[in-house]
Design a protein around this motif. Structure first.
Motif, PDB file in Angstrom:
ATOM      1  N   GLU A 154       0.835  -1.209   0.000  1.00 19.36           N
ATOM      2  CA  GLU A 154       0.000   0.000   0.000  1.00 19.36           C
ATOM      3  C   GLU A 154       0.868   1.256   0.000  1.00 19.36           C
ATOM      4  N   VAL A 155       1.938   1.211   0.813  1.00 20.04           N
ATOM      5  CA  VAL A 155       2.813   2.378   0.927  1.00 20.04           C
ATOM      6  C   VAL A 155       3.532   2.628  -0.401  1.00 20.04           C
ATOM      7  N   ILE A 158       1.730   4.879  -2.524  1.00 21.99           N
ATOM      8  CA  ILE A 158       1.691   6.289  -2.105  1.00 21.99           C
ATOM      9  C   ILE A 158       3.038   6.972  -2.364  1.00 21.99           C
ATOM     10  N   VAL A 159       4.121   6.241  -2.050  1.00 23.44           N
ATOM     11  CA  VAL A 159       5.487   6.795  -2.196  1.00 23.44           C
ATOM     12  C   VAL A 159       6.045   6.344  -3.531  1.00 23.44           C
TER      13      VAL A 159
END
Ligand code: SF4
Ligand code: SF4
Lengths: 160, 253
Positions: A154-155, A158-159
């Motif tokens: 998930e991260v 985002i990143v």
């Protein structure tokens, strides 16, 4: 886009409110580091001088927010600095130092402070700094944070 | 299901409390348990992004905050790290600082009653930045805070005033301007030493690391929870003091 407008869009800070009282500079711990002066930079943003972004003149700001509790106009210089930094990344990409940090965040969704220390002052510098306890730092380097893979995934979205 | 009745709270440790600052996490949890709470450590939650991610793109912090808040669910969320506190609140989440939680929810008088071993040392109570500023996130008066002193007085410690009490530890500049950062960390420790403190007491992962690692070593740097745990009866060996980079003399606590 005009510098001041872009700052406003990213941070909500309207630099035209500044009337150069200098209260921010007199609160600031890093005035003079690389000629840094918050009110001077606010003025440069008002004047649309792109070198503020190009030369990373905002970089000494600690984001300590002390000036924000004193500015009579309710301005937040650190949020202006954040906006300028975001603009720089859009224009030139992520810098070398920040890249190592962001890679780590992307990989593990976690930041190991021992790694950050070593990438900033080098292995020898870190050992010296920590004295004979440098061994401790080496032990901590292995730690991966333990964030589960589904959240790391998930991260990574985002990143980017 | 929450909280007010069961005492369940979610505790966000922050990356440092899983590595260099494990003793902070351990003593924070121990203090909360001793005071009747049931802290659940948010092990799965990602990094808050810190200032670095914000400087790249403010939206990254918002995205990370969403995941952290989801992991906390309905539980009241607390952290001992002022950096995480600031990032998560500014990223659109809602998290309390442990200092304020203990001060307001438990209360100084209640804490005083729970002391079994009153401490006798002079402490430089170091606030740093992110729990006091900007104003809308201030846990206390940003220019004249007292919560940390109140907690320390409740357990017998004597706070001393020092010039760097509300200033920055240099942490945010570690990557880009390490010399300036190290200089700042040292000046915090020096100012506390000049004021006659026996130790500096911190309330943030990053502040602790900066002073403990880069601060020059002339004073022990303690997490405020280590002192409270000790005063509430924790044995010396449970405080994790041997994990610090700057040695802590055994007879200090
Ligand atoms: S304190 Fe505010 S109004 Fe005064 S110079 Fe700084 S930014 Fe401008
Ligand atoms: S936030 Fe930046 S400009 Fe403002 S006082 Fe702190 S270091 Fe100086």
């Amino acid at each position: 886009m005009i510098l001041a407008n872009e700052v406003l869009k990213i941070s909500g800070q309207d630099v035209y409110k500044c009337f150069q009282c200098g209260e921010c500079a007199s609160s600031c711990q890093v005035v003079g580091v690389d000629d840094f002066r918050p009110n001077k930079l606010v003025h440069m943003v008002q004047m649309g001088m792109d070198e503020v972004v190009d030369k990373r003149l905002y970089e000494p700001c600690l984001h300590c927010y002390l000036c924000t509790v004193r500015c009579p106009q309710g301005l937040s210089f650190p949020d202006i600095a954040t906006a300028l930094s975001n603009m720089r990344v859009r224009k030139y990409g992520v810098g070398r130092i920040e890249k190592a940090f962001m890679d780590e965040l992307r990989r593990r969704a976690f930041i190991n402070p021992a790694k950050v220390a070593i990438s900033s002052i080098g292995v020898l510098g870190s050992l010296k700094m920590a004295g004979f306890k440098g061994v401790k730092l080496a032990g901590i380097l292995k730690e991966g944070g333990g964030v589960p893979e589904e959240i790391r995934r998930e991260v990574r979205r985002i990143v980017r | 299901m929450s909280d007010e009745t069961t005492g369940v709270v979610a505790y966000y440790p922050g990356c440092s409390a899983k590595t260099t600052e494990k003793a902070y996490l351990r003593t924070a949890i121990s203090v909360l348990r001793k005071l009747g709470f049931e802290p659940v450590i948010l092990d799965r939650a990602p990094c808050c992004g810190t200032l670095e991610a914000e400087l790249v793109d403010v939206n990254i912090v918002r995205g990370l905050t969403d995941i952290i808040m989801r992991e906390a669910g309905q539980k009241r969320l607390i952290t001992g790290c002022s950096g995480c506190y600031s990032n998560i609140n500014r990223g659109g989440g809602s998290i309390d600082h442990l200092v304020k939680f203990l001060h307001d929810e438990v209360g100084v008088e209640e804490l005083r009653k729970r002391v079994v071993r009153s401490l006798d040392l002079k402490v430089a109570t170091y606030y740093g930045c992110q729990a006091l500023r900007p104003r809308d996130l201030a846990i206390d008066d940003p220019e004249d805070p007292h919560m940390l002193e109140d907690l320390m007085e409740a357990i017998g410690a004597k706070p001393v005033d020092f010039s760097m009490r509300l200033k920055c530890c240099g942490g945010p500049l570690t990557l880009r301007k390490p010399n300036v950062a190290v200089e700042m960390a040292r000046s915090v420790v020096e100012s506390a030493k000049e004021a006659g403190a026996d130790a500096i007491v911190t309330m943030c992962n990053l502040c602790h690391f900066m002073l403990d690692f880069y601060g020059g070593g002339s004073l022990p740097i303690l997490h405020f929870t280590q002192l409270i745990a000790r005063a509430m009866g924790s044995p010396f060996k449970d405080l994790g003091l041997e994990e610090h980079f700057t040695p802590v003399p055994r007879n200090l606590l």
